[in-house]
Design an enzyme around this catalytic site. Structure first.
Site, short mmCIF file in Angstrom:
data_model
loop_
_atom_site.label_atom_id
_atom_site.label_comp_id
_atom_site.label_asym_id
_atom_site.label_seq_id
_atom_site.Cartn_x
_atom_site.Cartn_y
_atom_site.Cartn_z
N ASP A 1 19.47 30.06 72.33
CA ASP A 1 19.68 28.96 73.25
C ASP A 1 19.25 27.69 72.50
O ASP A 1 18.86 27.77 71.32
CB ASP A 1 18.92 29.17 74.57
CG ASP A 1 19.49 28.30 75.69
OD1 ASP A 1 20.19 27.31 75.38
OD2 ASP A 1 19.23 28.58 76.87
C1 BGC Z 1 21.11 25.84 78.18
C2 BGC Z 1 22.33 26.63 77.78
C3 BGC Z 1 23.36 25.71 77.20
C4 BGC Z 1 22.74 24.95 76.04
C5 BGC Z 1 23.71 23.99 75.38
C6 BGC Z 1 20.61 24.96 77.07
O1 BGC Z 1 19.60 24.12 77.50
O2 BGC Z 1 20.09 26.72 78.59
O3 BGC Z 1 22.84 27.31 78.88
O4 BGC Z 1 24.47 26.44 76.79
O5 BGC Z 1 21.65 24.20 76.54
O6 BGC Z 1 24.00 22.93 76.19
#
Ligand code: BGC
Length: 694
Positions: free
Chosen positions: A270
């Site tokens: 993530d």
């Molecule tokens: C989120 C993800 C997301 C990523 C990119 C993160 O903070 O948890 O779900 O895909 O950001 O935006």
């Protein structure tokens, strides 16, 4: 003369080096791998930073402004950078770009909870297909979607992105969504793997779960999605699982995901890749997102010092290359930047219409008769919440509000009330905060109503529709007060509207425009009908109006239990519901304090999640059970007959209007489900559904 000889010698040398140089192809990954320098290898497993995400705010030049991330290129070997974009309710990119009037809006589809309420994998696959087409049109290679953590507790701020409390429903809906996207030649990314069931302290929280519960619930839905749809990628979660950050967890990412389930794709982190770089590589986490240069230097250093084997790094690099060669960018696809937004809006509407759940309909209040004059209460009636906030927010071209939808459907909506609400909302519009354009804004607090206003509205209308809205999103969990529970203003509005309208023999309909479960037991007897619209995407107002008018017969069913009391849920004893603290942008900065305050979540309730708990004898009553939902027609089922891996059920529409029916086989756990096509009165159909036996 000398010069000419020198020049031709130079040309020959460069020609021969061109002849020798390798360019990436699907069938020469080994050769390319052997040509990469250590630094290049390290750069391929570290994303290209926040540039694309922040391009809209800071004007950086990137191929797709607003996309969540990119990988790094190695041009000398023909390795392009590929583009990753959020989801899941549509493609999330910046709708406007510098130096052009062209817009880049994306269709705002209904949220995850609504998609699973359709119980219709074919329809969800169609939604995935439309999202895949839009991604392709806008130059996106991988959609960071679907979000599919189990809905363990209603207060999780991101439940709206997720599907269900049940792993089979969650897994099958996710698999359908993945198949839809990937049929367009774009990758999907199932996230957040795993046990990311709360936003509080999300970067550090340690989810402590026993092995059986993990296998049966929190990993099971991912297992279905992986086995049934083979997503190109999986995103590890922010949290820790039994003490280990999931992105560093070899057991999870290699033994379970790859060895047991046969996952063939790439795992990325993530968006905080900054953990132990070597541990991630060794665990089988192939791509660190969003990526910072220091990680590249660190990896190189670790390999040189013998703290990380180059062979382990090669495994990850190979997976990056295997992903790259599948992508539209690698294949030379040029973005058209012209997706068929009209066709996709129709799909968004179809999905919304099928996922709206009719919770109450006393004395056949619904459908409303043609031409009914409606007094429309609640901010959400005029500013429908189409989706949640955070990375799940989509820049859609418009949202059809409920007042507009009802007007399109031929109803008369009270003007005075409409003006009053619109003025109030214009005055109370939230001030733009840093990144609010990118991530979505919070809802405006409900407008207080005087008794006089309600009485005046009742004088001009045949019935009342009251919308209750909830906004939630990434980086924070929901609260009990004024969120799971109705606020004092909402309770007052509901009580006054019901009293005044009922006093005049007029009906009241409540529309729940929410991302997750809310308390209903204390007030559900007040109105005559309750419609759960969830956050229904950009076409929400029209979809709702077709349900209210009866042009569409409701066929959504709950993917999650609505308890009477929040504290009836076993997980409530182990969920940080009273933690008023740091959201996404700050959580983790105060690491010590966070860890100390809410350093772990004990999943001590084990398998007692959702209906698995409430169907046991001696447990509290629920307000609405898992799988619940009313219709305007009736159905008769015959069967089920189980043969091998399939179950056969025949369904007949025994009512007087056309409708669709959901079939669920629960023994007592959900083992199979499906949905009929539209059945005319008297019409039958036989469904053959795959059944799981374990
Ligand atoms: C989120 C993800 C997301 C990523 C990119 C993160 O903070 O948890 O779900 O895909 O950001 O935006």
């Amino acid at each position: 003369m000398k010069k000419i000889i020198l020049l031709s010698a130079l040309m020959l040398t460069s020609l021969s080096s061109v002849a020798q140089s390798v360019t990436l192809r699907p069938d020469n990954i080994d050769e390319v791998l052997s040509q990469l320098t250590l630094k290049e290898k390290a750069s391929l497993v570290v994303g290209a930073g926040y540039k694309s995400m922040l391009a809209g705010t800071f004007g950086f030049k990137v191929p797709v402004p607003g996309a969540a991330g990119m990988t790094r290129a190695v041009p000398r070997l023909g390795i392009p950078s590929i583009i990753l974009s959020d989801g899941p309710a549509g493609v999330r990119i910046e709708p406007k770009r510098k130096r052009t009037d062209q817009t880049f809006y994306c269709t705002g589809f209904p949220i995850g909870s609504l998609l699973s309420s359709t119980w219709n994998p074919q329809l969800v696959e169609k939604v995935g297909g439309a999202i895949g087409e839009e991604a392709l049109a806008y130059g996106v290679d991988v959609m960071l979607a679907p979000g599919m953590n189990l809905q363990r507790n209603p207060l999780c701020g991101r439940n709206f992105e997720y599907y269900s409390e049940d792993p089979l429903l969650s897994g099958r809906i996710a698999a359908a969504y993945v198949r839809g996207i990937q049929a367009q030649g774009v990758g999907a990314c199932v996230k957040h793997f795993a046990v990311n069931n709360q936003e509080t302290n999300r970067f550090w929280n340690d989810a402590r779960v026993d092995k059986e519960t993990l296998k049966t619930l929190y990993l099971k839905n991912f297992e279905y999605a992986v086995r049934e749809a083979q997503p190109w990628t999986v995103m590890a979660s922010y949290n820790r699982l039994n003490g280990i950050h999931t992105q560093e967890d070899k057991w999870l990412l290699t033994e379970v995901l790859r060895d047991d389930w046969g996952f063939e794709g790439l795992v990325m982190t993530d968006w905080t890749g900054r953990r132990n770089t070597a541990a991630q590589i060794e665990a089988g986490c192939d791509l660190m997102e969003p990526g910072v240069k220091s990680q590249i230097r660190e990896l190189v250093r670790k390999v040189r010092r013998g703290e990380l084997s180059e062979a382990a790094l090669d495994v990850c690099v190979r997976r990056v290359l295997e992903l790259v060669v599948k992508t539209p960018t690698f294949k030379g696809h040029k973005p058209t930047n012209a997706p068929d937004l009209k066709a996709h809006a129709d799909i968004a509407r179809e999905a919304a219409e099928e996922g709206i759940v009719l919770l109450e309909n006393r004395a056949e209040t619904l459908p409303l008769a043609a031409g009914t004059r409606i007094a429309l209460f609640g901010n959400g009636s005029y500013a429908l919440l189409a989706g949640g906030t955070g990375s799940g927010h989509v820049h859609r071209p418009y949202v059809v509000n409920l007042d507009e939808g009802l007007t399109h459907e031929g109803f008369a909506v009270s003007r005075d009330l409409s003006t009053r609400y619109k003025d109030y909302m214009a005055e109370n519009r939230p001030r733009k905060k840093f990144l609010s354009g990118m991530l979505g804004s919070p809802a405006i607090p409900e407008m207080p109503l005087s008794r006089e206003v309600v009485t005046a509205a009742a004088g001009q209308a045949d019935c009342a529709v009251v919308t209750i809205s909830r906004q939630a999103g990434e980086g924070g969990d929901r609260h009990l007060e004024d969120d799971f529970l109705l606020s004092e203003t909402e309770k007052q509005m509901l009580a006054d509207v019901c009293e005044v309208f009922h006093g005049q023999g007029k009906k009241v309909v409540v529309v729940l425009n929410v991302g997750g479960v809310v308390e209903t037991a204390s007030w559900k007897q007040l109105p005559d009908a309750i419609v759960l619209a969830w956050q229904p995407g950009q076409e929400g107002g029209d979809a709702l109006a077709s349900i209210l008018s009866g042009r569409v017969c409701p066929s959504g069913r709950l993917p999650v239990t609505f308890p009477v009391d929040y504290f009836d849920l076993p997980s409530s004893a182990h969920f940080p519901y009273d933690y008023v603290g740091r959201g996404s942008m700050t959580a983790g900065r105060d690491k010590e304090k966070d860890v100390e305050n809410v350093g772990f979540t004990d999943y001590a309730e084990g398998l007692d999640v959702g209906y698995r708990y409430f169907q046991k004898s001696g447990t509290p009553e629920v307000s609405y059970p898992f799988g619940y939902g009313l219709s305007y027609t009736t159905f008769q089922h015959s069967g089920p007959v189980v043969a091998g891996n399939a179950v056969t059920v025949s369904v007949k529409n025994t009512g007087s209007v056309a409708g669709k029916e959901v079939v669920m086989i629960m023994t007592p756990l959900l083992r199979a489900f499906g949905k009929t096509r539209l059945l005319q009165p008297g019409e039958s159909v036989t469904l053959v559904l795959p059944i799981v036996t374990e």
